[in-house]
Design an enzyme around this catalytic site. Sequence first.
Site, mmCIF file in Angstrom:
data_model
loop_
_atom_site.group_PDB
_atom_site.id
_atom_site.type_symbol
_atom_site.label_atom_id
_atom_site.label_comp_id
_atom_site.label_asym_id
_atom_site.label_seq_id
_atom_site.Cartn_x
_atom_site.Cartn_y
_atom_site.Cartn_z
ATOM 1 N N LYS A 147 -68.079 -33.646 -22.376
ATOM 2 C CA LYS A 147 -69.476 -33.324 -23.117
ATOM 3 C C LYS A 147 -69.583 -34.335 -24.322
ATOM 4 C CE LYS A 147 -73.377 -31.120 -22.460
ATOM 5 N NZ LYS A 147 -73.925 -30.914 -21.203
ATOM 6 N N CYS A 152 -44.823 -27.125 -25.174
ATOM 7 C CA CYS A 152 -44.555 -25.816 -24.839
ATOM 8 C C CYS A 152 -43.660 -25.661 -23.369
ATOM 9 C CB CYS A 152 -45.769 -24.649 -24.627
ATOM 10 S SG CYS A 152 -45.720 -23.052 -24.822
ATOM 11 N N TYR A 153 -44.539 -25.056 -22.423
ATOM 12 C CA TYR A 153 -43.980 -25.235 -20.882
ATOM 13 C C TYR A 153 -43.307 -26.536 -20.590
ATOM 14 C CZ TYR A 153 -43.037 -24.144 -16.145
ATOM 15 O OH TYR A 153 -42.144 -23.849 -14.878
ATOM 16 N N GLY A 167 -47.837 -23.750 -19.901
ATOM 17 C CA GLY A 167 -48.315 -23.373 -18.517
ATOM 18 C C GLY A 167 -47.961 -21.849 -18.878
ATOM 19 N N SER A 180 -83.386 -33.710 -15.407
ATOM 20 C CA SER A 180 -83.836 -32.599 -15.962
ATOM 21 C C SER A 180 -84.002 -32.440 -17.309
ATOM 22 C CB SER A 180 -82.615 -31.649 -15.738
ATOM 23 O OG SER A 180 -81.614 -31.947 -16.444
ATOM 24 N N GLY A 181 -83.760 -33.614 -17.975
ATOM 25 C CA GLY A 181 -84.053 -33.528 -19.477
ATOM 26 C C GLY A 181 -82.619 -33.159 -20.276
ATOM 27 N N GLY A 182 -81.982 -32.536 -19.532
ATOM 28 C CA GLY A 182 -80.525 -32.407 -20.089
ATOM 29 C C GLY A 182 -79.764 -33.441 -20.525
ATOM 30 N N VAL A 183 -78.957 -33.333 -21.318
ATOM 31 C CA VAL A 183 -77.836 -34.478 -21.803
ATOM 32 C C VAL A 183 -77.396 -35.327 -20.829
ATOM 33 C CG1 VAL A 183 -76.041 -35.033 -23.448
ATOM 34 C CG2 VAL A 183 -77.273 -32.935 -23.867
ATOM 35 N N ASP A 184 -76.955 -34.691 -19.786
ATOM 36 C CA ASP A 184 -76.048 -35.393 -18.690
ATOM 37 C C ASP A 184 -76.964 -36.113 -17.954
ATOM 38 O OD1 ASP A 184 -74.040 -33.860 -19.831
ATOM 39 O OD2 ASP A 184 -74.025 -32.396 -18.343
ATOM 40 N N SER A 185 -77.876 -35.660 -17.645
ATOM 41 C CA SER A 185 -78.834 -36.431 -16.615
ATOM 42 C C SER A 185 -79.570 -37.559 -17.313
ATOM 43 C CB SER A 185 -79.696 -35.612 -15.831
ATOM 44 O OG SER A 185 -80.689 -34.966 -16.350
ATOM 45 N N SER A 186 -79.951 -37.191 -18.420
ATOM 46 C CA SER A 186 -80.627 -38.250 -19.530
ATOM 47 C C SER A 186 -79.701 -39.497 -19.800
ATOM 48 C CB SER A 186 -81.220 -37.471 -20.842
ATOM 49 O OG SER A 186 -81.886 -36.302 -20.738
ATOM 50 N N GLU A 229 -52.395 -29.512 -29.670
ATOM 51 C CA GLU A 229 -53.559 -29.920 -29.375
ATOM 52 C C GLU A 229 -54.798 -29.085 -29.919
ATOM 53 O OE1 GLU A 229 -51.211 -28.529 -27.711
ATOM 54 O OE2 GLU A 229 -51.750 -27.678 -25.651
ATOM 55 N N HIS A 244 -48.085 -25.746 -29.953
ATOM 56 C CA HIS A 244 -49.292 -26.652 -29.323
ATOM 57 C C HIS A 244 -50.013 -27.409 -30.302
ATOM 58 C CE1 HIS A 244 -49.526 -24.605 -25.183
ATOM 59 N NE2 HIS A 244 -48.877 -23.398 -25.941
#
Length: 516
Positions: free
Chosen positions: A372, A82-83, A55, A226-232, A174, A172
């Site tokens: 994603k 870290c923090y 942070g 919409s044909g995007g990844v998420d809605s598909s 990560e 870090h």
Amino acid sequence: MTDRILIIDFGSQVTQLIARRVRESGVYSEIHPFNKVSSKSIKDFKPNGVILSGGPASVTEMDTPRAPDELFNMGLPVLGICYGQQTMIERLGGKVETNEKKEFGHSTVAITGDCKLLDATWRKGSQQQVWMSHGDRVTSLPSGFHVVGKSDAAPYAIVADDDRKFYGVQFHPEVVHTPYGAELIRTFTHAIAGCSGNWTMSAFKDQAISKLRKEVGKSKVICGLSGGVDSSVVAVLLHEAIGDQLTCVFVDTGLMRLGEPEQVVELFRDHYKIPLIHNNASEHFLEKLGGITDPEQKRKIIGNAFIKIFEEEAKILGGADFLAQGTLYPDVIESVSFDGGPSVTIKSHHNVGGLPEVMNVKLLEPLRELFKDEVRELGRELGLPEHFVGRHPFPGPGLAIRIPGEITPEKLNTLREVDAIYLEEIRGAGLYNEIWQAFAILLPVQTVGVMGDRRTYDYVCALRAVTSTDGMTADFFPFDMEFLGRTANRIINEVRGINRVVYDITSKPPGTIEWE
Ligand code: XMP
């Protein structure tokens, strides 16, 4: 109950990466902001272990965030980063001071001791490349701790208390700039917190389907596709869970790429046999956008028109009890602000946010726990073709925000042709998956050129391609000149009305990914 790790967020820019690394180790994780965490909320979450994020604040100052005291009496393994390390050490009676020598970027940690957090890679005597970003440092340890790693500016770069299972790292683990950081996180989640690593997409899919069946019962669900990844992925997942109780509505704004509306209808209606309403509203959208040049106004008009059409379709259907949306985990994570002020709106991205209120329906958000890349993996698990699953993100307002100035049908067609050639070249060169987003922009600028001994006075188009992990920051993609030359040549030769091509080499920040 699945194994789980709680990540307490102190506002680091890279907290989401901790969650991703934990999930990559096969363990479910959630990020909770420090100011929403209490001993009750920790108990309710039932974590196998807790990670305290980095942070921007300093524990040497009053009124900066602290790890909850009770956390250290709950018998839970804790990893402070870290923090997170500094607040843990301070809470347990050690000391943190502001250092003259700040350490940002690459650094080397010498492993000088041994503890259960260190596997064969991080063995005693080795030198580890790490990424640091700190001004403060631990200067004395609470009892029970010993030091196992040092860097030039951080004498307590790795500290451990094996008995209580408390560990702290100043760097870090990560980020990818700590090449073996993921191993460290994996050792924490598996060897120390005892997680079995059974968080897989196939398990998630089965759980999600039975959860959706229970939640929906016999009700009707409507989903904007919409044909995007998420809605598909939402559509196919729901169809597998509840079959024809789901109807998808595809509002064709006329602002999509070449051939995409046809692909959506073909895949979902013809292939998956999902009840799909295709509302071709291109003329309506174009009419509404006539004469509009301001980017935010474009977004508003498109968002409102979308909501209106969607609502009308829902009414024709006889209503629905649930509205399914492709909300992802990064949309859900609350970001922590230290100055207390609202963050500045650069662009109003979420243009369909008003739908649930307007329609008075309950929300179904089956992807709200996923990042994603995990959504793509789920899509593959559900058998969606790679062409859909691997698709670059595409903004709701579509090509409207890639035509600075007024939008006309002619400009849209020109941009579609340019864009299609550009993407074809990218795919042909095997670069599509290396790029986060690639697209063309049609500029409202005409320039003089010469073609076949004749003067031309045509439009300029810009090409943009960026790499990114989350769209928050981005770098321009370093195409080689040969690729750019070939693509520019094809565009100028094949698309009427374009006589000049430029490549955008702006990173984000200071630029944004889209031009509007
Ligand atoms: P910027 O341009 O802000 O874009 O760097 C970051 C990401 O957001 C997408 N984007 C949008 N998505 N509606 C959307 O659904 C919008 O109005 C919008 N504007 C930008 C952009 O494509 C990139 O992935």
